[in-house]
Design a protein around this motif. Structure first.
Motif, PDB file in Angstrom:
ATOM      1  N   THR A 298      -8.774 -10.440 -57.778  1.00 18.06           N
ATOM      2  CA  THR A 298      -7.492 -10.849 -58.347  1.00 18.06           C
ATOM      3  C   THR A 298      -7.692 -11.947 -59.385  1.00 18.06           C
ATOM      4  OG1 THR A 298      -6.357 -10.195 -56.318  1.00 18.06           O
ATOM      5  CG2 THR A 298      -5.189 -11.717 -57.774  1.00 18.06           C
ATOM      6  N   GLU A 299      -8.524 -12.917 -59.082  1.00 12.90           N
ATOM      7  CA  GLU A 299      -8.787 -13.998 -60.036  1.00 12.90           C
ATOM      8  C   GLU A 299      -9.378 -13.455 -61.334  1.00 12.90           C
ATOM      9  OE1 GLU A 299     -11.246 -16.805 -57.928  1.00 12.90           O
ATOM     10  OE2 GLU A 299      -9.646 -17.256 -56.488  1.00 12.90           O
ATOM     11  N   GLN A 300     -10.238 -12.455 -61.227  1.00 13.77           N
ATOM     12  CA  GLN A 300     -10.844 -11.853 -62.418  1.00 13.77           C
ATOM     13  C   GLN A 300      -9.834 -11.059 -63.247  1.00 13.77           C
ATOM     14  OE1 GLN A 300     -14.038  -9.577 -60.719  1.00 13.77           O
ATOM     15  NE2 GLN A 300     -15.359 -11.359 -60.440  1.00 13.77           N
ATOM     16  N   SER A 301      -8.673 -10.789 -62.685  1.00 15.86           N
ATOM     17  CA  SER A 301      -7.643 -10.000 -63.366  1.00 15.86           C
ATOM     18  C   SER A 301      -6.607 -10.865 -64.070  1.00 15.86           C
ATOM     19  CB  SER A 301      -6.931  -9.101 -62.347  1.00 15.86           C
ATOM     20  OG  SER A 301      -7.860  -8.240 -61.739  1.00 15.86           O
ATOM     21  N   ILE A 302      -6.785 -12.181 -64.040  1.00 17.76           N
ATOM     22  CA  ILE A 302      -5.841 -13.112 -64.657  1.00 17.76           C
ATOM     23  C   ILE A 302      -6.327 -13.466 -66.060  1.00 17.76           C
ATOM     24  CG2 ILE A 302      -4.721 -15.376 -64.475  1.00 17.76           C
ATOM     25  CD1 ILE A 302      -3.967 -13.549 -62.148  1.00 17.76           C
ATOM     26  N   PHE A 303      -5.436 -13.305 -67.032  1.00 20.10           N
ATOM     27  CA  PHE A 303      -5.756 -13.637 -68.419  1.00 20.10           C
ATOM     28  C   PHE A 303      -4.691 -14.591 -68.954  1.00 20.10           C
ATOM     29  CE2 PHE A 303      -7.277  -9.384 -67.451  1.00 20.10           C
ATOM     30  CZ  PHE A 303      -8.628  -9.535 -67.718  1.00 20.10           C
ATOM     31  N   ILE A 304      -5.139 -15.686 -69.564  1.00 22.96           N
ATOM     32  CA  ILE A 304      -4.238 -16.705 -70.079  1.00 22.96           C
ATOM     33  C   ILE A 304      -4.385 -16.759 -71.595  1.00 22.96           C
ATOM     34  CG2 ILE A 304      -3.635 -19.158 -70.016  1.00 22.96           C
ATOM     35  CD1 ILE A 304      -5.085 -19.204 -67.235  1.00 22.96           C
TER      36      ILE A 304
ATOM     37  N   SER B 290     -10.349 -25.893 -71.434  1.00 19.73           N
ATOM     38  CA  SER B 290     -10.972 -26.111 -70.126  1.00 19.73           C
ATOM     39  C   SER B 290     -10.451 -25.051 -69.175  1.00 19.73           C
ATOM     40  CB  SER B 290     -10.619 -27.492 -69.583  1.00 19.73           C
ATOM     41  OG  SER B 290     -11.094 -28.484 -70.453  1.00 19.73           O
ATOM     42  N   PRO B 291     -11.323 -24.477 -68.362  1.00 19.14           N
ATOM     43  CA  PRO B 291     -10.865 -23.415 -67.455  1.00 19.14           C
ATOM     44  C   PRO B 291      -9.881 -23.936 -66.399  1.00 19.14           C
ATOM     45  CG  PRO B 291     -13.123 -24.057 -66.950  1.00 19.14           C
ATOM     46  CD  PRO B 291     -12.734 -24.799 -68.186  1.00 19.14           C
ATOM     47  N   PHE B 292      -9.025 -23.055 -65.967  1.00 19.00           N
ATOM     48  CA  PHE B 292      -8.116 -23.368 -64.870  1.00 19.00           C
ATOM     49  C   PHE B 292      -8.886 -23.261 -63.553  1.00 19.00           C
ATOM     50  CE2 PHE B 292      -5.059 -22.884 -68.106  1.00 19.00           C
ATOM     51  CZ  PHE B 292      -3.808 -23.248 -67.652  1.00 19.00           C
ATOM     52  N   LYS B 293      -8.496 -24.060 -62.583  1.00 13.85           N
ATOM     53  CA  LYS B 293      -9.052 -23.944 -61.233  1.00 13.85           C
ATOM     54  C   LYS B 293      -8.136 -23.007 -60.456  1.00 13.85           C
ATOM     55  CE  LYS B 293     -10.430 -28.767 -61.339  1.00 13.85           C
ATOM     56  NZ  LYS B 293     -10.057 -30.090 -60.848  1.00 13.85           N
ATOM     57  N   PHE B 294      -8.737 -22.107 -59.696  1.00 11.68           N
ATOM     58  CA  PHE B 294      -7.961 -21.194 -58.864  1.00 11.68           C
ATOM     59  C   PHE B 294      -7.969 -21.691 -57.428  1.00 11.68           C
ATOM     60  CE2 PHE B 294      -9.522 -18.186 -62.208  1.00 11.68           C
ATOM     61  CZ  PHE B 294      -8.283 -17.901 -62.754  1.00 11.68           C
TER      62      PHE B 294
ATOM     63  N   THR C 201       3.340 -22.072 -76.381  1.00 16.55           N
ATOM     64  CA  THR C 201       3.766 -20.963 -75.523  1.00 16.55           C
ATOM     65  C   THR C 201       2.531 -20.373 -74.849  1.00 16.55           C
ATOM     66  OG1 THR C 201       5.686 -20.441 -76.884  1.00 16.55           O
ATOM     67  CG2 THR C 201       4.835 -18.666 -75.486  1.00 16.55           C
ATOM     68  N   TYR C 202       2.616 -20.207 -73.550  1.00 19.29           N
ATOM     69  CA  TYR C 202       1.533 -19.609 -72.766  1.00 19.29           C
ATOM     70  C   TYR C 202       2.003 -18.266 -72.219  1.00 19.29           C
ATOM     71  CZ  TYR C 202      -0.908 -24.084 -72.832  1.00 19.29           C
ATOM     72  OH  TYR C 202      -1.563 -25.216 -73.237  1.00 19.29           O
ATOM     73  N   VAL C 203       1.099 -17.300 -72.240  1.00 21.02           N
ATOM     74  CA  VAL C 203       1.371 -15.984 -71.662  1.00 21.02           C
ATOM     75  C   VAL C 203       0.321 -15.739 -70.586  1.00 21.02           C
ATOM     76  CG1 VAL C 203       1.568 -13.503 -72.070  1.00 21.02           C
ATOM     77  CG2 VAL C 203       2.337 -15.124 -73.829  1.00 21.02           C
ATOM     78  N   ILE C 204       0.786 -15.400 -69.394  1.00 21.49           N
ATOM     79  CA  ILE C 204      -0.099 -15.098 -68.268  1.00 21.49           C
ATOM     80  C   ILE C 204      -0.012 -13.600 -68.001  1.00 21.49           C
ATOM     81  CG2 ILE C 204      -0.692 -15.645 -65.873  1.00 21.49           C
ATOM     82  CD1 ILE C 204      -0.648 -18.116 -67.762  1.00 21.49           C
ATOM     83  N   ASN C 205      -1.156 -12.938 -67.997  1.00 21.10           N
ATOM     84  CA  ASN C 205      -1.233 -11.501 -67.702  1.00 21.10           C
ATOM     85  C   ASN C 205      -2.013 -11.303 -66.408  1.00 21.10           C
ATOM     86  OD1 ASN C 205      -0.087 -10.219 -70.182  1.00 21.10           O
ATOM     87  ND2 ASN C 205      -1.700 -11.441 -71.128  1.00 21.10           N
ATOM     88  N   ILE C 206      -1.475 -10.482 -65.532  1.00 23.69           N
ATOM     89  CA  ILE C 206      -2.172 -10.096 -64.303  1.00 23.69           C
ATOM     90  C   ILE C 206      -2.460  -8.604 -64.441  1.00 23.69           C
ATOM     91  CG2 ILE C 206      -2.112  -9.991 -61.782  1.00 23.69           C
ATOM     92  CD1 ILE C 206       0.438 -12.156 -63.309  1.00 23.69           C
ATOM     93  N   GLY C 207      -3.731  -8.265 -64.544  1.00 24.64           N
ATOM     94  CA  GLY C 207      -4.132  -6.878 -64.765  1.00 24.64           C
ATOM     95  C   GLY C 207      -4.087  -6.041 -63.498  1.00 24.64           C
ATOM     96  N   THR C 208      -4.194  -4.738 -63.688  1.00 29.54           N
ATOM     97  CA  THR C 208      -4.117  -3.797 -62.565  1.00 29.54           C
ATOM     98  C   THR C 208      -5.362  -3.810 -61.683  1.00 29.54           C
ATOM     99  OG1 THR C 208      -4.877  -2.027 -64.011  1.00 29.54           O
ATOM    100  CG2 THR C 208      -2.491  -2.245 -63.700  1.00 29.54           C
ATOM    101  N   ASN C 209      -6.377  -4.573 -62.037  1.00 22.81           N
ATOM    102  CA  ASN C 209      -7.532  -4.701 -61.134  1.00 22.81           C
ATOM    103  C   ASN C 209      -7.275  -5.686 -60.011  1.00 22.81           C
ATOM    104  OD1 ASN C 209      -9.180  -2.758 -62.243  1.00 22.81           O
ATOM    105  ND2 ASN C 209     -10.082  -4.167 -63.724  1.00 22.81           N
ATOM    106  N   ALA C 210      -6.174  -6.424 -60.075  1.00 19.42           N
ATOM    107  CA  ALA C 210      -5.788  -7.288 -58.953  1.00 19.42           C
ATOM    108  C   ALA C 210      -5.505  -6.374 -57.766  1.00 19.42           C
ATOM    109  CB  ALA C 210      -4.561  -8.112 -59.312  1.00 19.42           C
ATOM    110  N   GLN C 211      -6.108  -6.688 -56.624  1.00 19.50           N
ATOM    111  CA  GLN C 211      -5.937  -5.799 -55.475  1.00 19.50           C
ATOM    112  C   GLN C 211      -5.811  -6.589 -54.186  1.00 19.50           C
ATOM    113  OE1 GLN C 211      -9.540  -3.472 -56.070  1.00 19.50           O
ATOM    114  NE2 GLN C 211     -10.514  -4.476 -54.361  1.00 19.50           N
ATOM    115  N   ASP C 212      -5.179  -5.931 -53.207  1.00 16.31           N
ATOM    116  CA  ASP C 212      -5.014  -6.570 -51.911  1.00 16.31           C
ATOM    117  C   ASP C 212      -6.282  -6.404 -51.076  1.00 16.31           C
ATOM    118  OD1 ASP C 212      -4.975  -4.021 -50.713  1.00 16.31           O
ATOM    119  OD2 ASP C 212      -2.808  -3.967 -50.526  1.00 16.31           O
TER     120      ASP C 212
END
Length: 138
Positions: free
Chosen positions: A70-76, A82-86, A106-117
Motif C-alpha cells: 500500500t505504501e508503494q502505491s502512494i504518489f504525491i 523530503s520524503p514523507f514518513k509512513f 496544491t498537493y495531489v495524493i494518488n493511491i494506485g490499484t496496487n494497494a491491497q489488503d
C-alpha cells in the motif's frame, strides 16, 4: 468381572473410538475473503483550502492493508523535497511530512490499484484527492 471394571473398559473404548474418528486437520475458517478494500475517509478532505503546513495526511481504509504494498502505491504531487514518513494506526495510513508543506501549494495524493489488503485484494480503482495550503487549488 466387576461393574467398575466394565465401566472403565467401556469408557476407554469410547475414548479410542472418538479419537480415531475425528478429522485431523485445521478448520476451514469460512469462505475466502475476495472483497476489495475501499477508502473510507481522507484528511485533509478533497479540495480543502488553507491546510496547515504541518498537517499530517491520513487515508483510512475499510480493512487491514498490506502495509508495504500500500505504501508503494502512494504518489504525491508535487514530489516533496523530503520524503514523507509512513505510519499506521489500525486501518489508517498516516503520511507525516519530514519538513513543513510548502506555502500556497496544491498537493495531489494518488493511491494506485496496487494497494491491497492483507488477503491480497486490490483496490478496484485508483483514488485521488487534492488540497491546498493556500487560498485556491491550482
Amino acid at each position: 468381572m466387576s461393574v467398575k471394571f466394565l465401566i472403565k473398559i467401556l469408557t476407554f473404548s469410547l475414548i479410542l473410538l472418538f479419537i480415531n474418528c475425528a478429522k485431523r486437520e485445521f478448520p476451514s475458517g469460512g469462505p475466502v475473503d475476495v472483497t476489495p478494500p475501499q477508502i473510507l475517509e481522507v484528511f485533509p478532505a478533497n479540495n480543502s483550502l488553507n491546510v496547515d503546513l504541518s498537517a499530517k495526511i491520513t487515508i483510512t481504509f475499510s480493512k487491514p492493508m498490506a502495509k508495504e504494498k500500500t505504501e508503494q502505491s502512494i504518489f504525491i504531487t508535487p514530489v516533496p523535497e523530503s520524503p514523507f514518513k509512513f505510519r499506521w494506526k489500525k486501518n489508517s495510513l498516516i503520511l507525516e511530512p519530514s519538513k513543513p508543506l510548502e506555502k500556497d501549494k496544491t498537493y495531489v495524493i494518488n493511491i494506485g490499484t496496487n494497494a491491497q489488503d492483507t488477503h491480497n485484494n486490490k483496490l478496484e480503482k485508483s483514488y485521488s484527492f487534492a488540497f491546498s495550503t493556500g487560498q485556491k487549488l491550482d
